[in-house]
Design an enzyme around this catalytic site. Sequence first.
Site, mmCIF file in Angstrom:
data_model
loop_
_atom_site.group_PDB
_atom_site.id
_atom_site.type_symbol
_atom_site.label_atom_id
_atom_site.label_comp_id
_atom_site.label_asym_id
_atom_site.label_seq_id
_atom_site.Cartn_x
_atom_site.Cartn_y
_atom_site.Cartn_z
ATOM 1 N N ASP A 102 -7.209 1.636 -7.903
ATOM 2 C CA ASP A 102 -5.859 1.939 -7.401
ATOM 3 C C ASP A 102 -4.821 0.978 -7.982
ATOM 4 O OD1 ASP A 102 -7.224 0.004 -5.705
ATOM 5 O OD2 ASP A 102 -5.579 0.145 -4.280
ATOM 6 N N HIS A 160 -4.141 -3.104 -7.895
ATOM 7 C CA HIS A 160 -5.398 -3.603 -7.354
ATOM 8 C C HIS A 160 -6.512 -3.492 -8.405
ATOM 9 C CE1 HIS A 160 -8.120 -3.756 -3.514
ATOM 10 N NE2 HIS A 160 -8.142 -4.867 -4.204
ATOM 11 N N GLU A 193 0.850 -1.198 0.000
ATOM 12 C CA GLU A 193 0.000 0.000 0.000
ATOM 13 C C GLU A 193 0.882 1.242 0.000
ATOM 14 O OE1 GLU A 193 -3.326 0.571 0.096
ATOM 15 O OE2 GLU A 193 -4.232 -1.346 0.668
HETATM 16 ZN ZN LIG Z 1 -6.353 -1.389 -3.061
#
Ligand SMILES: [Zn+2]
Length: 264
Positions: A180, A170, A132
């Site tokens: 994203d 993602h 992330e």
């Molecule tokens: Zn994500």
Amino acid sequence: MKKFLLPVIILFFSCSSNRYATTNRQYKRQVKQLAKEIRHTPLDATKKTWVGTTNFGLRKPDLIIIHHTAQNSCPQTLQTFTTPRTQVSAHYVICRDGTVHHMLNDLLRAWQAGISSWGNDKDVNSSSIGIELDNNGVDSFTVPQINSLLTLLDTLKTKYRIPTANFVGHADIAPTRKNDPNVTFPWKSLADRGFGIWYGDTSNITVPQNFDPLMALRIIGYSLQDPGASVIAFKRHFETVNSDSTINPADEKILYSIMLESEK
Ligand SMILES: [Zn+2]
């Protein structure tokens, strides 16, 4: 009064030195529980058919999923990933200043991909490592953040022998639900370093007459559950545009080139 002072100081110090001390202890407890599961064999059952092999190792990750957090800060994301009711996590969080927080052993299963697929892989959480990037979903990614990401990807690619094509976003694996990392993400820079595939000059490319763009998306790895959503995800990733789901001749050339790359 005095005798109470020391515990108060210790308590204060431990809180301020690591605000995640409690959840770190929880992490250890959960890992212990999983280790117990791995140690378990049918030996303790009444059946006598169990024969333990001598030849095995740990399963290893084979795919890297890159995300943006869609949150406002790293502390906010760390908080989200240490709150049990959110049921979401990732192996790594990279802050805007380049700090890398490793949050889960690479060999354990994070809850980052959700309902998703890549090629025939329908349980992406079991096969992937999730990274992330602290980002509100709109801003560009920072230079220190991308530098840290490249270093981390280098380590992971070498350590787990992750194939060059297996670095995706993602949105690529969940095109109907996710967008994203956002359109500013530098996929080409990553591909230049061997993390993901890319294409060269497409001006001389001739797309075969019988070329099927949707089949190409499928070959690359995209789901065809909602073809339009997959086209949008493809264009965000490989053309760095937020666009509709139409495929013009220029898009076709890129799609064809990427299909050929993915088959290598
Ligand atoms: Zn994500």
